[in-house]
Design a protein around this motif. Structure first.
Motif, PDB file in Angstrom:
ATOM      1  N   TYR A  13       0.831  -1.206   0.000  1.00 18.03           N
ATOM      2  CA  TYR A  13       0.000   0.000   0.000  1.00 18.03           C
ATOM      3  C   TYR A  13       0.864   1.254   0.000  1.00 18.03           C
ATOM      4  O   TYR A  13       2.075   1.200   0.222  1.00 18.03           O
ATOM      5  CB  TYR A  13      -0.906   0.025   1.240  1.00 18.03           C
ATOM      6  CG  TYR A  13      -2.222  -0.681   1.046  1.00 18.03           C
ATOM      7  CD1 TYR A  13      -3.414   0.020   1.029  1.00 18.03           C
ATOM      8  CD2 TYR A  13      -2.274  -2.060   0.858  1.00 18.03           C
ATOM      9  CE1 TYR A  13      -4.633  -0.622   0.847  1.00 18.03           C
ATOM     10  CE2 TYR A  13      -3.475  -2.711   0.672  1.00 18.03           C
ATOM     11  CZ  TYR A  13      -4.658  -1.988   0.671  1.00 18.03           C
ATOM     12  OH  TYR A  13      -5.857  -2.623   0.481  1.00 18.03           O
ATOM     13  N   TRP A  25      -9.317   4.769  -7.696  1.00 20.12           N
ATOM     14  CA  TRP A  25     -10.088   5.269  -6.554  1.00 20.12           C
ATOM     15  C   TRP A  25     -11.554   5.588  -6.865  1.00 20.12           C
ATOM     16  O   TRP A  25     -12.401   5.471  -5.972  1.00 20.12           O
ATOM     17  CB  TRP A  25      -9.387   6.486  -5.942  1.00 20.12           C
ATOM     18  CG  TRP A  25      -9.328   7.693  -6.832  1.00 20.12           C
ATOM     19  CD1 TRP A  25      -8.323   8.029  -7.685  1.00 20.12           C
ATOM     20  CD2 TRP A  25     -10.321   8.702  -6.973  1.00 20.12           C
ATOM     21  NE1 TRP A  25      -8.618   9.181  -8.356  1.00 20.12           N
ATOM     22  CE2 TRP A  25      -9.842   9.623  -7.933  1.00 20.12           C
ATOM     23  CE3 TRP A  25     -11.569   8.934  -6.381  1.00 20.12           C
ATOM     24  CZ2 TRP A  25     -10.559  10.748  -8.315  1.00 20.12           C
ATOM     25  CZ3 TRP A  25     -12.288  10.046  -6.757  1.00 20.12           C
ATOM     26  CH2 TRP A  25     -11.795  10.942  -7.719  1.00 20.12           C
ATOM     27  N   GLY A  32     -10.349   4.057  -1.741  1.00 18.50           N
ATOM     28  CA  GLY A  32      -9.088   4.772  -1.900  1.00 18.50           C
ATOM     29  C   GLY A  32      -9.160   6.251  -1.580  1.00 18.50           C
ATOM     30  O   GLY A  32      -8.184   6.837  -1.107  1.00 18.50           O
ATOM     31  N   TYR A  35      -8.071   7.498   1.957  1.00 18.84           N
ATOM     32  CA  TYR A  35      -6.705   7.197   2.399  1.00 18.84           C
ATOM     33  C   TYR A  35      -6.252   8.086   3.562  1.00 18.84           C
ATOM     34  O   TYR A  35      -5.336   7.737   4.311  1.00 18.84           O
ATOM     35  CB  TYR A  35      -5.727   7.367   1.230  1.00 18.84           C
ATOM     36  CG  TYR A  35      -5.413   8.825   0.964  1.00 18.84           C
ATOM     37  CD1 TYR A  35      -4.260   9.403   1.475  1.00 18.84           C
ATOM     38  CD2 TYR A  35      -6.298   9.643   0.265  1.00 18.84           C
ATOM     39  CE1 TYR A  35      -3.983  10.749   1.273  1.00 18.84           C
ATOM     40  CE2 TYR A  35      -6.033  10.980   0.067  1.00 18.84           C
ATOM     41  CZ  TYR A  35      -4.884  11.530   0.567  1.00 18.84           C
ATOM     42  OH  TYR A  35      -4.619  12.869   0.390  1.00 18.84           O
ATOM     43  N   TRP A  41      -7.035   2.853   7.503  1.00 17.96           N
ATOM     44  CA  TRP A  41      -5.850   2.072   7.863  1.00 17.96           C
ATOM     45  C   TRP A  41      -6.140   1.075   8.981  1.00 17.96           C
ATOM     46  O   TRP A  41      -5.591  -0.033   8.974  1.00 17.96           O
ATOM     47  CB  TRP A  41      -4.714   3.028   8.240  1.00 17.96           C
ATOM     48  CG  TRP A  41      -4.400   3.912   7.076  1.00 17.96           C
ATOM     49  CD1 TRP A  41      -4.782   5.205   6.875  1.00 17.96           C
ATOM     50  CD2 TRP A  41      -3.692   3.522   5.892  1.00 17.96           C
ATOM     51  NE1 TRP A  41      -4.355   5.665   5.651  1.00 17.96           N
ATOM     52  CE2 TRP A  41      -3.685   4.655   5.023  1.00 17.96           C
ATOM     53  CE3 TRP A  41      -3.067   2.358   5.481  1.00 17.96           C
ATOM     54  CZ2 TRP A  41      -3.067   4.627   3.780  1.00 17.96           C
ATOM     55  CZ3 TRP A  41      -2.446   2.330   4.234  1.00 17.96           C
ATOM     56  CH2 TRP A  41      -2.457   3.446   3.403  1.00 17.96           C
TER      57      TRP A  41
END
Length: 461
Positions: A13, A25, A32, A35, A41
């Motif tokens: 990633y 995305w 995406g 992010y 995450w």
């Protein structure tokens, strides 16, 4: 028939909207665009650990891809490596919701001060309880050199010369500044650290100078597990001395086999055992319940990928402005100051002079890129095992496409098949990242590693 040699799998990633394949995305199943949200995450870490993925491996870039068309517009429009957040700040959040999965993070030896980077990596190794690897890079973007006030970028091989000096200093900080047992935490006497066991590092080299104590007490691994991605001749020599894991990006098993052999020979030349380096190859995997379903997914992704964004990324990797080429003409790239191994791979596999600009722009199996595997679960497993057995690679960096769906497909469809064949673990090992990959080693660098010579008995303090 089963095999006991397990494959390692990393989720590859970058803290950007898209990574190696630009423009994914906007896909309705892609997250995406999020992010820059912590949940993105945290969810990735939980998902990857649920599937027994070995590592969330975080690439990074300190500049904007601006080679294509002489500027950054193509990358900016498509979200290709831009915007790009700091990956190191993501790891504590991911570590807090997981127990076993490990984390690789990229740090640049050309632009990061070694004293400060050593501190940040020690901190991350402490907070993850030893689940950290450092991906050592020297940089490929002229835009980074300009942004950092350095003007022209240092030449390819000279960057590795600087990196060798850099490693000497960080080894001293990690391995020699603190003796074992220095942080005594004596509550009765109110003494946290024994000063007699903490030493100032005095270092002088052509590019670096340091008179200082490492600010962090020893982390579980002291020196984090070391990755290196260079597959040029100079990069392989660097990996032979420093890397415990190396990775490359090729779609040719034959080229991968030769490169893996060169990594292992470089380790031997550096006085190490050939199995002291594990080798990974970047790989795009599209799997479906059937081959037809997987190929339908490829066609769907092709509608979303940004061709100009892909060319912006590839131009940066090659160090050549591909907008100057005829879209349907053959590409023949001369040596550049960027990623030399990509051009080497294209030449070795006969793709140089045959691949066109349109080929490079597509979401497809393209010369000079990573392995591209499409098919049913059994077909994907067959191909991964072929790479393992014929190229002698130890694992794969799964290239991000449309996530989280594509990674989940791999977890649901491929991992169980690999486990049935005895080619993938059924549970995590306990211990640090180094112990998970090298169970016989323990948490510290192997005794035959170059960095081990910087332990207290070998360093003037």
């Amino acid at each position: 028939m089963t095999s006991q040699r397990h494959i390692a799998i990393n989720a590859f990633y970058m803290a950007s909207p898209t990574q190696s394949w630009a423009g994914m995305w906007p896909h309705p199943q892609s997250t995406g665009a999020d992010y820059n949200k912590l949940k993105f995450w945290i969810d990735l870490a939980k998902q990857a650990e649920s599937g027994l993925i070995d590592c969330v491996f975080l690439a990074d870039a300190l500049g904007v891809p601006d080679t294509y068309g002489g500027g950054p517009d193509a990358a900016i429009r498509s979200g290709a490596h831009f915007p790009a957040n700091d990956p190191m700040l993501l790891i504590p959040a991911m570590a807090s919701v997981t127990r076993h999965i490990t984390f690789g993070v990229t740090g640049n030896t050309t632009y990061e001060p070694p004293y400060l980077l050593a501190r940040r990596l020690s901190t991350l190794d402490q907070l993850t309880e030893g689940r950290l690897a450092w991906n050592i890079v020297t940089g490929v973007m002229p835009s980074t050199a300009k942004a950092m006030g350095q003007g022209e970028m240092v030449s390819h091989d000279a960057r590795y010369d600087v990196a060798d000096e850099y490693m000497d200093l960080v080894y001293k900080l990690w391995e020699a500044s603190w003796e074992d047992g220095a942080a005594i935490r004596d509550r009765a006497r109110g003494i946290f650290t024994d000063p007699s066991k903490v030493h100032t590092i005095h270092h002088r080299s052509e590019h670096f100078s340091c008179d200082g104590i490492h600010l962090c007490e020893p982390s579980p691994q002291r020196t984090p597990l070391l990755f290196s991605a260079g597959a040029s001749s100079r990069g392989i020599a660097f990996a032979g001395r420093h890397a415990e894991c190396s990775f490359m990006s090729t779609n040719s098993i034959d080229f991968a086999k030769k490169t893996t052999q060169r990594y292992r020979q470089a380790a031997v030349t550096a006085g190490r055992a050939p199995d002291s380096i594990k080798v990974f190859n970047a790989t795009t995997v599209i799997v479906g319940a059937t081959e037809d379903e997987a190929r339908d997914r490829v066609r769907e992704y092709q509608r979303y990928t940004s061709e100009e964004g892909n060319l912006a990324i590839f131009s940066t990797w090659l160090g050549v402005d591909l907008s100057l080429y005829d879209p349907d003409g053959p590409i023949d790239v001369v040596e550049s100051n960027a990623v030399q191994s990509i051009a080497d791979s294209m030449r070795a596999t006969g793709d140089m002079g045959k691949v066109t600009l349109r080929d490079l722009a597509r979401f497809a199996n393209v010369g000079g890129r990573e392995a591209f595997i499409v098919g049913s679960p059994d077909q994907v497993c067959d191909t991964l095992l072929k790479w393992r057995d014929e190229a002698d690679v130890d694992g794969f960096n799964l290239v991000r496409t449309v996530e989280p769906d594509n990674l989940q497909n791999f977890i649901d469809l491929v991992i169980p098949r690999l486990q049935e064949r005895g080619a993938f673990k059924t549970a995590y090992k306990e211990g640090t990242m180094r112990e998970q990959l090298f169970p016989e080693t323990g948490p510290r660098l192997r005794a035959d590693h170059y960095g081990a010579r910087f332990r207290p008995s070998a360093v003037e303090t």
